[in-house]
Design a protein around this motif. Structure first.
Motif, PDB file in Angstrom:
ATOM      1  N   ALA A 166       0.821  -0.952  -0.017  1.00 56.18           N
ATOM      2  CA  ALA A 166       0.054  -0.010   0.167  1.00 56.18           C
ATOM      3  C   ALA A 166       1.071   0.948  -0.066  1.00 56.18           C
ATOM      4  O   ALA A 166       0.757   2.263  -0.775  1.00 56.18           O
ATOM      5  CB  ALA A 166      -1.090  -0.118   1.320  1.00 56.18           C
ATOM      6  N   GLU A 177       8.909   3.762   7.959  1.00 57.96           N
ATOM      7  CA  GLU A 177       8.603   2.168   8.289  1.00 57.96           C
ATOM      8  C   GLU A 177       9.250   1.826   9.710  1.00 57.96           C
ATOM      9  O   GLU A 177      10.254   2.299  10.000  1.00 57.96           O
ATOM     10  CB  GLU A 177       9.320   1.569   7.074  1.00 57.96           C
ATOM     11  N   LYS A 178       8.547   1.107  10.297  1.00 57.42           N
ATOM     12  CA  LYS A 178       8.846   0.735  11.654  1.00 57.42           C
ATOM     13  C   LYS A 178       9.936  -0.422  11.728  1.00 57.42           C
ATOM     14  O   LYS A 178      10.893  -0.294  12.565  1.00 57.42           O
ATOM     15  CB  LYS A 178       7.856   0.271  12.593  1.00 57.42           C
ATOM     16  N   GLY A 209       7.022  -4.716   3.897  1.00 57.42           N
ATOM     17  CA  GLY A 209       5.807  -5.400   4.581  1.00 57.42           C
ATOM     18  C   GLY A 209       5.708  -6.690   4.430  1.00 57.42           C
ATOM     19  O   GLY A 209       6.500  -7.433   4.704  1.00 57.42           O
ATOM     20  N   LEU A 210       4.324  -7.020   4.237  1.00 55.21           N
ATOM     21  CA  LEU A 210       4.068  -8.530   4.121  1.00 55.21           C
ATOM     22  C   LEU A 210       4.656  -9.417   2.920  1.00 55.21           C
ATOM     23  O   LEU A 210       4.427 -10.502   2.566  1.00 55.21           O
ATOM     24  CB  LEU A 210       2.410  -8.671   3.835  1.00 55.21           C
ATOM     25  N   VAL A 256       5.964   5.011  13.872  1.00 54.66           N
ATOM     26  CA  VAL A 256       4.918   6.223  13.890  1.00 54.66           C
ATOM     27  C   VAL A 256       3.975   5.838  15.009  1.00 54.66           C
ATOM     28  O   VAL A 256       3.345   4.856  15.059  1.00 54.66           O
ATOM     29  CB  VAL A 256       4.360   6.473  12.558  1.00 54.66           C
ATOM     30  N   TRP A 296      -4.456  -2.069   3.662  1.00 56.71           N
ATOM     31  CA  TRP A 296      -5.477  -3.136   4.492  1.00 56.71           C
ATOM     32  C   TRP A 296      -5.938  -2.251   5.745  1.00 56.71           C
ATOM     33  O   TRP A 296      -7.041  -2.446   6.352  1.00 56.71           O
ATOM     34  CB  TRP A 296      -4.575  -4.132   5.320  1.00 56.71           C
ATOM     35  N   GLY A 335      -7.780  -9.199   0.652  1.00 59.23           N
ATOM     36  CA  GLY A 335      -7.277  -8.902  -0.709  1.00 59.23           C
ATOM     37  C   GLY A 335      -5.693  -9.002  -0.985  1.00 59.23           C
ATOM     38  O   GLY A 335      -4.832  -8.855   0.050  1.00 59.23           O
ATOM     39  N   VAL A 336      -5.524  -9.347  -2.190  1.00 57.34           N
ATOM     40  CA  VAL A 336      -4.155  -9.624  -2.469  1.00 57.34           C
ATOM     41  C   VAL A 336      -3.275  -8.560  -2.981  1.00 57.34           C
ATOM     42  O   VAL A 336      -4.138  -7.324  -3.116  1.00 57.34           O
ATOM     43  CB  VAL A 336      -3.963 -10.692  -3.665  1.00 57.34           C
ATOM     44  N   ILE A 337      -1.927  -8.674  -3.374  1.00 56.01           N
ATOM     45  CA  ILE A 337      -1.273  -7.348  -3.658  1.00 56.01           C
ATOM     46  C   ILE A 337      -1.979  -6.512  -4.839  1.00 56.01           C
ATOM     47  O   ILE A 337      -1.961  -5.279  -4.715  1.00 56.01           O
ATOM     48  CB  ILE A 337       0.157  -7.778  -4.112  1.00 56.01           C
ATOM     49  N   THR A 346      -4.710  -4.496  -3.225  1.00 56.38           N
ATOM     50  CA  THR A 346      -4.001  -3.418  -2.681  1.00 56.38           C
ATOM     51  C   THR A 346      -3.484  -2.183  -3.530  1.00 56.38           C
ATOM     52  O   THR A 346      -3.558  -1.001  -3.111  1.00 56.38           O
ATOM     53  CB  THR A 346      -2.819  -3.734  -1.748  1.00 56.38           C
TER      54      THR A 346
HETATM   55  C1  LIG Z   1       0.374 -14.608   5.216  1.00 57.18           C
HETATM   56  C2  LIG Z   1       0.196 -13.733   4.159  1.00 57.18           C
HETATM   57  C3  LIG Z   1       0.525 -14.383   2.733  1.00 57.18           C
HETATM   58  C4  LIG Z   1       0.045 -13.550   1.794  1.00 57.18           C
HETATM   59  N1  LIG Z   1       0.411 -13.954   0.337  1.00 57.18           N
HETATM   60  C5  LIG Z   1      -0.115 -13.171  -0.742  1.00 57.18           C
HETATM   61  C6  LIG Z   1       0.330 -13.830  -1.845  1.00 57.18           C
HETATM   62  O1  LIG Z   1       0.983 -14.710  -2.102  1.00 57.18           O
HETATM   63  N2  LIG Z   1      -0.004 -13.232  -2.945  1.00 57.18           N
HETATM   64  C7  LIG Z   1      -0.836 -12.053  -2.634  1.00 57.18           C
HETATM   65  O2  LIG Z   1      -0.791 -11.333  -3.829  1.00 57.18           O
HETATM   66  N3  LIG Z   1      -1.220 -11.386  -1.602  1.00 57.18           N
HETATM   67  C8  LIG Z   1      -0.586 -12.149  -0.545  1.00 57.18           C
HETATM   68  N4  LIG Z   1      -1.078 -11.668   0.710  1.00 57.18           N
HETATM   69  C9  LIG Z   1      -1.761 -10.318   0.695  1.00 57.18           C
HETATM   70  C10 LIG Z   1      -0.967  -9.253   0.638  1.00 57.18           C
HETATM   71  O3  LIG Z   1       0.084  -9.390   1.417  1.00 57.18           O
HETATM   72  C11 LIG Z   1      -1.523  -7.616   1.222  1.00 57.18           C
HETATM   73  O4  LIG Z   1      -2.509  -7.635   0.089  1.00 57.18           O
HETATM   74  C12 LIG Z   1      -0.662  -6.653   1.196  1.00 57.18           C
HETATM   75  O5  LIG Z   1       0.588  -6.793   1.879  1.00 57.18           O
HETATM   76  C13 LIG Z   1      -1.420  -5.357   2.130  1.00 57.18           C
HETATM   77  O6  LIG Z   1      -0.688  -4.286   2.004  1.00 57.18           O
HETATM   78  P1  LIG Z   1      -0.327  -3.053   3.030  1.00 57.18           P
HETATM   79  O7  LIG Z   1       0.829  -2.519   2.656  1.00 57.18           O
HETATM   80  O8  LIG Z   1      -1.763  -2.596   3.308  1.00 57.18           O
HETATM   81  O9  LIG Z   1       0.002  -3.986   4.353  1.00 57.18           O
HETATM   82  P2  LIG Z   1       1.487  -4.452   4.675  1.00 57.18           P
HETATM   83  O10 LIG Z   1       2.180  -5.184   3.844  1.00 57.18           O
HETATM   84  O11 LIG Z   1       1.563  -5.123   6.231  1.00 57.18           O
HETATM   85  O12 LIG Z   1       2.492  -3.337   5.168  1.00 57.18           O
HETATM   86  C14 LIG Z   1       2.360  -2.454   6.274  1.00 57.18           C
HETATM   87  C15 LIG Z   1       3.806  -1.916   6.604  1.00 57.18           C
HETATM   88  O13 LIG Z   1       3.558  -0.689   7.594  1.00 57.18           O
HETATM   89  C16 LIG Z   1       4.312  -0.796   8.477  1.00 57.18           C
HETATM   90  N5  LIG Z   1       3.854  -0.283   9.845  1.00 57.18           N
HETATM   91  C17 LIG Z   1       3.187  -1.132  10.675  1.00 57.18           C
HETATM   92  N6  LIG Z   1       2.858  -0.083  11.776  1.00 57.18           N
HETATM   93  C18 LIG Z   1       3.883   1.098  11.580  1.00 57.18           C
HETATM   94  C19 LIG Z   1       4.241   2.255  12.258  1.00 57.18           C
HETATM   95  N7  LIG Z   1       3.398   2.166  13.427  1.00 57.18           N
HETATM   96  N8  LIG Z   1       5.000   3.069  11.797  1.00 57.18           N
HETATM   97  C20 LIG Z   1       5.601   2.520  10.711  1.00 57.18           C
HETATM   98  N9  LIG Z   1       5.502   1.696   9.984  1.00 57.18           N
HETATM   99  C21 LIG Z   1       4.504   0.869  10.330  1.00 57.18           C
HETATM  100  C22 LIG Z   1       4.760  -2.516   8.792  1.00 57.18           C
HETATM  101  O14 LIG Z   1       5.866  -2.829   9.374  1.00 57.18           O
HETATM  102  C23 LIG Z   1       4.356  -2.954   7.086  1.00 57.18           C
HETATM  103  O15 LIG Z   1       5.875  -2.892   6.519  1.00 57.18           O
HETATM  104  C24 LIG Z   1      -0.755 -12.295   2.152  1.00 57.18           C
HETATM  105  C25 LIG Z   1      -1.166 -11.721   3.041  1.00 57.18           C
HETATM  106  C26 LIG Z   1      -0.537 -12.613   4.454  1.00 57.18           C
HETATM  107  C27 LIG Z   1      -1.016 -12.183   5.513  1.00 57.18           C
END
Ligand SMILES: Cc1cc2nc3c(=O)[nH]c(=O)nc-3n(C[C@H](O)[C@H](O)[C@H](O)COP(=O)(O)OP(=O)(O)OC[C@H]3O[C@@H](n4cnc5c(N)ncnc54)[C@H](O)[C@@H]3O)c2cc1C
Ligand SMILES: NC(=O)c1ccc[n+]([C@@H]2O[C@H](COP(=O)([O-])OP(=O)(O)OC[C@H]3O[C@@H](n4cnc5c(N)ncnc54)[C@H](OP(=O)(O)O)[C@@H]3O)[C@@H](O)[C@H]2O)c1
Length: 523
Positions: free
Chosen positions: A80, A101-102, A108-109, A145, A430, A437-439, A442
């Motif tokens: 995201a 980023e923390k 991230g994921l 943050v 998220w 939802g997948v990547i 997002t």
């Molecule tokens: C186990 C698992 C497997 C997955 N496998 C797939 C797959 O194979 N294919 C696919 O398409 N999708 C997959 N997904 C879904 C995909 O990972 C998500 O759609 C996507 O990562 C969501 O993105 P995001 O950036 O919202 O969250 P995140 O990827 O969680 O990123 C959030 C970021 O914010 C940071 N953060 C959190 N709090 C703070 C703070 N207070 N200060 C600073 N930084 C902070 C975190 O460290 C992290 O780096 C999977 C999900 C999971 C849980």
């Protein structure tokens, strides 16, 4: 093509037909119109209008030249955060984006969630790296943050703040025995095999014969697959060496994946199910009784659900084909789907010191299709097991008392990414729409948030005038003893991981200890 030609024709026609103008101001004096005194007043008005237009034009040019690049901050460097930054940088030629980023490392994921045996999914890192290397983007890792810097402080330093911090928690089961040793959230288990620093000490005991996974989503299938895949098939992935060591010693033979609803409501998808069915050294256990009457009902469901259910139905009711049968005959491990079972209590071992089973409430469905609800029938079933993995979803946390948060939905209330009632604050990923939802999903939603932010910027809805951006935050962080890491720091750690993995033929051996990482960066 046609509209551009049309515009060119109009512009050149106007150039050809306009009266000759000295400088840029029209010379009305010599024209026939001026010689007619009846026109004099009209012409004076016309001239003043043209002169005013010119002045405004020059002013506009000056404003553009003097305009401060919008300073935008993104919190979170998962998909995201990176997709939002990518959109902003692409569609505003001056915007500057800082990504906080923390963790010490980005992505991230994609790094800490996506399964190690799915390396192709991680290719998105190449695109994120391009974004991070832009001269108008900076990665500020090692900054939590909400702890090291407050959201209002970011709001004061930037024109806009985008919260993209994902869903860092897991949904609790809220049943007795959940705290017993031997019970883990899937989130922690996934973090453990993927090298998330906070989970590196998890050390799950895999000396039992049976594991139970609660929940029937794609995370549940990831976890089941990693538990059952022959360890030699994981040796060339980026799974941590420590996790691989534990998996090599594993005695888990059977994994039950338990759902509170039925086969028509499973949350996993067909590609991931197919992978399970084809998993070497394993065989599926599906009870044909769970699929009675389904053949007729699947005609009405949408196509992806129909194809998924047909595959489940075939696997449950038909003899495996020659290839599948040959693969499954010598299988020493098995996985099964159990439907209409809701977790009620984790059962302790006789000495009460660890989990020894799970009590499941038998359910039936009220309603039909995706919206059907599981209600308990009053019956229960006990399933012995030594490991319970709860995979019932992730959960976002509130980040700062100043940021609205809906605890029930676990999201920041927003309208297409604009945080409700807080101008200049946005969200994506998220934390914006919940932990599903997948990547690709997002990506779409993050682009939309970026679009909304740029619309607001254009409409003058963001604070005017210059903002200090990182300069102000750097001073704050330094006064609090926080030392952020940059993207080039990450690239050093990346090179170290790749080099450590090389000997074992792995794409990388992840660094697990933040202190060691900081040491490698000379901190
Ligand atoms: C186990 C698992 C497997 C997955 N496998 C797939 C797959 O194979 N294919 C696919 O398409 N999708 C997959 N997904 C879904 C995909 O990972 C998500 O759609 C996507 O990562 C969501 O993105 P995001 O950036 O919202 O969250 P995140 O990827 O969680 O990123 C959030 C970021 O914010 C940071 N953060 C959190 N709090 C703070 C703070 N207070 N200060 C600073 N930084 C902070 C975190 O460290 C992290 O780096 C999977 C999900 C999971 C849980
Ligand atoms: N390979 C991939 O593409 C991949 C891999 C991993 C994750 N992802 C994505 O990441 C997202 C998150 O995945 P996820 O598996 O964590 O979540 P999910 O898809 O929402 O699945 C959660 C599962 O937990 C069940 N559940 C929820 N609350 C429960 C409760 N109180 N008791 C019993 N069961 C409960 C749900 O059942 P109900 O339906 O009955 O609520 C559902 O089966 C998904 O969009 C997924 O597709 C993708």
């Amino acid at each position: 093509m046609a509209p551009r030609c049309w515009r060119w024709w109009h512009w050149s026609a106007w150039r050809r037909t306009r009266p000759p103008l000295p400088g840029s101001t029209p010379n009305f004096e010599g024209s026939d119109e001026v010689r007619d005194p009846a026109n004099a007043k009209v012409l004076r008005k016309k001239r003043r209008r043209v002169q005013l237009g010119e002045k405004l034009g020059k002013l506009h040019l000056l404003t553009l030249l003097l305009e401060q690049p919008p300073q935008i901050c993104v919190v979170g460097s998962g998909p995201a955060g990176f997709y939002t930054a990518q959109h902003l940088l692409k569609h505003h030629p001056q915007a500057h984006v800082d990504i906080y980023e923390k963790q010490l490392v980005p992505f991230g994921l994609v790094r800490f969630g996506v399964a190690p045996d799915h390396p192709e999914v991680k290719n998105v890192i190449n695109t994120f790296t391009q974004t991070a290397r832009s001269a108008r983007c900076a990665f500020r890792g090692n900054v939590v943050v909400g702890r090291d810097v407050a959201v209002p402080e970011l709001q004061a330093a930037y024109h806009a703040v985008v919260l993209s911090y994902g869903a860092e928690d897991h949904r609790a089961l809220e049943i007795p025995g959940e705290e017993l040793p031997g019970v883990f959230s899937a989130r922690a288990f996934v973090g453990w095999y993927n090298g998330l620093p906070e989970n590196r000490e998890l050390a799950p005991d895999l000396s039992c014969d049976t594991a139970v996974i609660l929940g029937q989503g794609n995370v549940a299938l990831d976890v089941a697959r990693i538990l059952l895949t022959p360890p030699e098939h994981l040796e060339k992935t980026d799974i941590t060496e420590a996790a691989l060591g534990v998996l090599r010693q594993s005695r888990v033979k059977t994994v039950w994946i338990v759902g509170r609803r039925g086969p028509l409501q499973v949350a996993f998808t067909i590609k991931e199910l197919r992978e399970m069915i084809q998993l070497p050294g394993t065989r599926p256990i599906l009870d044909p009784a769970d699929f009675l009457g389904l053949q007729d009902r699947i005609k009405e469901v949408p196509r992806p659900r129909k194809r998924l259910t047909e595959l489940l139905l075939r696997t449950a009711t038909e003899k495996p084909g020659t290839e599948d049968a040959a693969r499954q005959a010598p299988a020493s491990r098995a996985w099964g789907l159990r439907f209409f079972r809701s977790p009620q209590q984790v059962l302790p071992s006789p000495d009460g010191r660890r989990a020894a089973g799970i009590r499941l409430a038998v359910t039936r469905l009220e309603g039909v299709g995706e919206a059907a609800r599981a209600v308990p029938t009053g019956d229960t079933e006990d399933l012995p097991c030594g490991l319970v993995l709860s995979s019932v979803g992730y959960k976002s946390r509130p980040i700062d008392p100043s940021v609205p948060f809906d605890p029930k939905l676990g999201v920041i209330p927003n309208m297409e990414g604009r945080v409700v009632d807080v101008p200049g604050l946005y969200c994506s990923g998220w934390v914006k729409r919940g932990p599903t939802g997948v990547i690709a999903t997002t990506m779409t939603d993050s682009f939309l948030t970026g679009q909304m932010l740029l619309q607001d910027l254009k409409a003058g809805l963001l604070p005017p005038g210059p903002r200090p951006g990182y300069a102000a935050i750097e001073a704050l962080l330094s006064s609090r003893g926080v030392r952020p890491v940059s993207f080039s720091d990450w690239e050093k750690l990346d090179a170290e991981e790749v080099s450590r993995g090389k000997g074992a033929g792995k794409p990388r051996e992840k660094l697990l200890d933040p202190q060691e990482m900081l040491g490698l960066l000379g901190r």
